[in-house]
Design a protein around this motif. Structure first.
Motif, short mmCIF file in Angstrom:
data_model
loop_
_atom_site.label_atom_id
_atom_site.label_comp_id
_atom_site.label_asym_id
_atom_site.label_seq_id
_atom_site.Cartn_x
_atom_site.Cartn_y
_atom_site.Cartn_z
N PHE A 84 -4.32 -6.75 -3.03
CA PHE A 84 -4.41 -7.88 -2.46
C PHE A 84 -3.85 -7.75 -0.78
O PHE A 84 -4.19 -8.42 -0.08
CB PHE A 84 -3.00 -8.70 -2.96
N ILE A 85 -3.29 -6.53 -0.61
CA ILE A 85 -2.85 -6.26 0.81
C ILE A 85 -4.18 -6.07 1.77
O ILE A 85 -3.99 -6.30 3.00
CB ILE A 85 -2.19 -4.84 0.83
N ALA A 108 -5.67 -12.58 -1.89
CA ALA A 108 -4.63 -13.63 -1.71
C ALA A 108 -5.29 -14.81 -0.89
O ALA A 108 -5.53 -14.77 0.36
CB ALA A 108 -3.53 -13.09 -0.98
N MET A 157 6.73 -3.41 -6.75
CA MET A 157 7.56 -4.01 -5.62
C MET A 157 7.52 -5.65 -5.98
O MET A 157 6.90 -6.10 -6.42
CB MET A 157 6.29 -4.08 -4.56
N ASP A 158 8.73 -6.21 -5.51
CA ASP A 158 9.02 -7.38 -5.67
C ASP A 158 8.42 -8.53 -5.02
O ASP A 158 8.70 -8.72 -3.80
CB ASP A 158 10.78 -7.43 -5.70
N ILE A 159 7.10 -8.74 -5.46
CA ILE A 159 6.38 -9.73 -4.65
C ILE A 159 5.59 -10.90 -5.54
O ILE A 159 5.57 -10.60 -6.89
CB ILE A 159 5.00 -8.92 -4.06
N PRO A 160 5.25 -11.92 -4.99
CA PRO A 160 4.72 -13.00 -5.89
C PRO A 160 3.74 -12.42 -6.94
O PRO A 160 3.84 -12.84 -7.92
CB PRO A 160 4.13 -14.00 -4.89
N ARG A 163 5.59 -10.83 -9.67
CA ARG A 163 6.37 -11.91 -10.53
C ARG A 163 5.55 -12.89 -11.48
O ARG A 163 5.98 -13.27 -12.44
CB ARG A 163 7.06 -12.96 -9.46
N VAL A 189 11.47 -2.42 -2.88
CA VAL A 189 11.17 -3.43 -1.81
C VAL A 189 9.92 -3.05 -1.09
O VAL A 189 9.82 -3.85 -0.21
CB VAL A 189 12.46 -3.70 -1.25
N THR A 190 9.37 -1.74 -1.19
CA THR A 190 8.23 -1.54 -0.40
C THR A 190 7.20 -0.91 -1.42
O THR A 190 7.24 -0.98 -2.48
CB THR A 190 8.73 -0.15 0.27
#
Lengths: 332, 348
Positions: A84-85, A108, A157-160, A163, A189-190
């Motif tokens: 997605f990045i 995205a 990594m904690d991202i949508p 999730r 977190v990264t």
């Protein structure tokens, strides 16, 4: 690693055949999961479609666009960004190379000020997966299989995007085991949270130690540490993106497979056949974009009747009778 | 040989030796990987200095390395080792992205650009001043505290971005206003088109000259260097050591924060979580190779930028780890040679 043949020798000499270039995110390849699924797709393109292929794995974030641009400038017919990045990077380069086909896995979608979805450039195909559907199925299986009535989730990594896996999984567990306790943790977190097996093992051991007996991971190579923890403590884990049974035979209950390889292959084939078209592709259970693994390897691990039950839920999702949430509502 | 000439030669020998050794080791590694060294080195040069886009990309990548090189070099001259540039980069870039996206859209370019640059510098400076102050006030070792502050900066940025600032489905903040954006050089020079190199490049000589002037020509610079030569002696002669240490770290942090100018204002137009990708740590390598001399940071940054961009160009030929090894070899040899000549200077 060193023995792996370089990209240029992977394909035939650059000729008239359309070439396919693929760019991984930093440290992506070798995760035995998401990125390697894309790599498998690329290898099938080389072997079955006989298209010359090349891949680049940049060393830092600012290089993603640069790598895409290099491939486009070299005259590749299809340039793929894995993750997605890459969304903005693919958009930027695609505008400058309107005659090159681009694909972005996990693209995205952006919404404009009016709330409407901004379509990608015409020469970009946005490959989107409904991971929550597959996650729901493995969650349902976990609910049926747990003996301790406690299941776990390890995200990268904690991202949508991640999730979404958790949301589907939670809903699936709740469906088959309403009183099951759920522990969900993220490795970090990264972006490094997707390639930290040490952290994965630590989280895995912690969860198994607290009574959890099945962990679903969506964490790239971090999950290899979760498998290690499963092996050491004799518990079960659920793989992600690729069929990960071989990473810990006997301890992988199932895998939530994401058809990244097939989607890359399909786009390359369209380019080869001359009918590539851009646009958004949403790939879920109905499109075989996601699936759960049940074959001779894990048959012994599955509870009696589980296959029928989970497959019935899959059918219900396909028919639209079950709607799977994409966001987590339970407070963590 | 005059001592001056000898010291200059000494200063050049280390990088030259480092490069030669890196090339030799690279040669062997490339052969092991089953590729042809001339072809790989050729592709590395062709992909960097061989075309307009490559040159532009090298300049684009050298810009942040000069900033983070300064972030390490300035405290180094005051006897402090700033390992926290990575976190200071994040602080500065996040500030530029946050402030830039909250400016009125009608803000004139000069005001908007300046505001963002100052925000980036100040945020980095604050993040850098903290370990400097802890050192001066409590004697807490800045290596430890600045490393730890890296993690804190990254975690805070991730939390703030993920939970408050991120645009849906992304890891980045809202776009900064048009006025705050810097012009890409490609819009003047067609050869640079496509590259992200932008007018932040012009800040490099200004900032380097300013630092050289500050260190060598001002009373503050003199105090800073005297603390670097020996904090106790400086203290005995009336230098406010704690304040100087805080200042050195703040200045360094501010320089690191300026990376945000290049990335946020010059390239992306927003702060993206996790963008820095080790550019702060690379600053340590740049500063060591340049022996903490401001002007030498520029060639050192260009060298590492060339290896970084060249690594992309040869990525398809050999595993990318080879380039990582080359960078590490350059660094180890430069550090060893630097330590050797530093010892000799002490002895003389």
């Amino acid at each position: 690693m060193l023995a792996w043949p370089g990209g240029r020798s992977l394909g035939q000499a650059p000729g008239s055949a359309p070439r396919v270039g693929l760019v991984f995110d930093v440290g992506g390849r070798g995760d035995k999961s998401f990125n390697d699924a894309a790599f498998r797709g690329l290898m099938r393109v080389r072997d079955e479609l006989h298209m010359p292929v090349e891949y680049i794995e940049p060393g830092e974030g600012a290089d993603r666009e640069s790598a895409l641009r290099m491939l486009a400038a070299e005259g590749f017919s299809l340039v793929v960004g894995v993750g997605f990045i890459f969304t903005d990077d693919v958009n930027n380069v695609a505008v400058d190379y309107p005659h090159t086909a681009f694909a972005c896995v996990d693209y995205a979608l952006q919404t404009g000020p009016d709330g409407a979805v901004v379509p990608p450039p015409a020469n970009v195909v946005a490959l989107k997966f409904r991971e929550e559907e597959g996650s729901y199925l493995v969650g349902a299986l976990a609910g049926l299989s747990t003996k301790t009535h406690a299941v776990g989730f390890v995200g990268g990594m904690d991202i949508p995007l991640i999730r979404k896996f958790e949301a589907g999984y939670r809903a699936g567990v709740a469906r088959t085991c309403p009183d099951c306790r759920m522990t969900a943790q993220y490795a970090g977190v990264t972006g490094a949270a997707f390639k930290d097996p040490g952290k994965g093992k630590e989280l895995g051991l912690g969860q198994y130690g607290s009574g959890v007996d099945i962990i679903f991971h969506a964490s790239g190579s971090t999950g290899l540490g979760v498998f290690e923890a499963a092996r050491e403590t004799g518990h079960l884990a659920i793989g992600v993106d690729s069929d990960q049974y071989d990473e810990a035979p006997g301890h992988i209950l199932t895998s939530m497979v994401k058809g990244v390889d097939v989607s890359v292959y399909d786009v390359a084939k369209e380019v080869l056949d001359g009918h590539f078209s851009g646009g958004i592709r949403s790939l879920g259970l109905a499109e075989d974009g996601v699936a759960w693994v049940h074959d001779e390897h894990n048959a012994a691990l599955l509870p009696t009747g589980a296959v029928a039950q989970v497959d019935a839920l899959a059918e219900a999702i396909k028919r639209g009778e079950v709607t799977v949430p994409t966001t987590v509502e339970v407070p963590k | 040989m005059s001592p001056k000439l000898a010291s200059l030669l000494d200063r050049l020998i280390a990088p030259a030796l480092a490069l030669a050794l890196a090339m030799a080791i690279g040669h062997v590694l490339i052969l092991v990987a089953g590729a042809s060294p001339p072809e790989v080195f050729g592709a590395l040069l062709a992909g960097t200095w061989g075309n307009g886009y490559g040159i532009a990309q090298v300049l684009f990548k050298a810009t942040p390395l000069v900033f983070t090189g300064l972030a390490v070099a300035i405290p180094y001259r005051a006897g402090l080792f700033n390992i926290g540039a990575e976190g200071q980069v994040v602080a500065g870039a996040l500030a530029a992205g946050f402030v830039g996206s909250h400016l009125p859209t009608a803000a004139p370019a000069l005001v908007a650009v300046t505001t963002c640059v100052i925000a980036a510098f100040m945020a980095g400076a604050l993040w850098g001043a903290l370990p400097g102050w802890l050192r001066g006030r409590f004697g807490a070792h800045e290596v430890i505290t600045s490393i730890m502050l890296n993690f804190i900066a990254m975690a805070l940025a991730n939390w703030v971005v993920a939970d408050f600032l991120a645009q849906p489905q992304t890891l980045h903040t809202a776009a900064i206003v048009d006025g705050a954006r810097l012009t890409r050089l490609g819009s003047w020079l067609p050869a640079f088109r496509g590259s992200a190199v932008n007018t932040a490049l012009f800040l490099v000589p200004v900032v380097v000259a300013g630092t050289a002037w500050l260190l060598n020509r001002t009373a503050t610079g003199h105090q800073l260097r005297s603390v670097g030569l020996g904090a106790r002696v400086a203290e005995a002669s009336g230098v406010p050591v704690a304040r100087v240490q805080t200042l050195a770290m703040a200045l360094g942090g501010g320089m690191a924060g300026m990376v945000g100018v290049n990335f946020v204002q010059g390239y992306k137009g927003y702060f993206e979580d996790g963008f820095s990708g080790g550019v702060g740590f690379m600053g340590i390598a740049v500063a060591m190779l340049a022996r903490a001399e401001p002007w030498l940071l520029i060639p050192a940054a260009l060298l590492f930028a060339t290896l970084s961009q060249g690594g992309l160009a040869i990525n398809a030929l050999v595993p990318k780890e080879i380039v990582d090894v080359l960078v590490a070899v350059v660094l180890v040899v430069a550090a060893a040679a630097g330590a050797r000549s530093a010892r000799r200077e002490e002895g003389s």
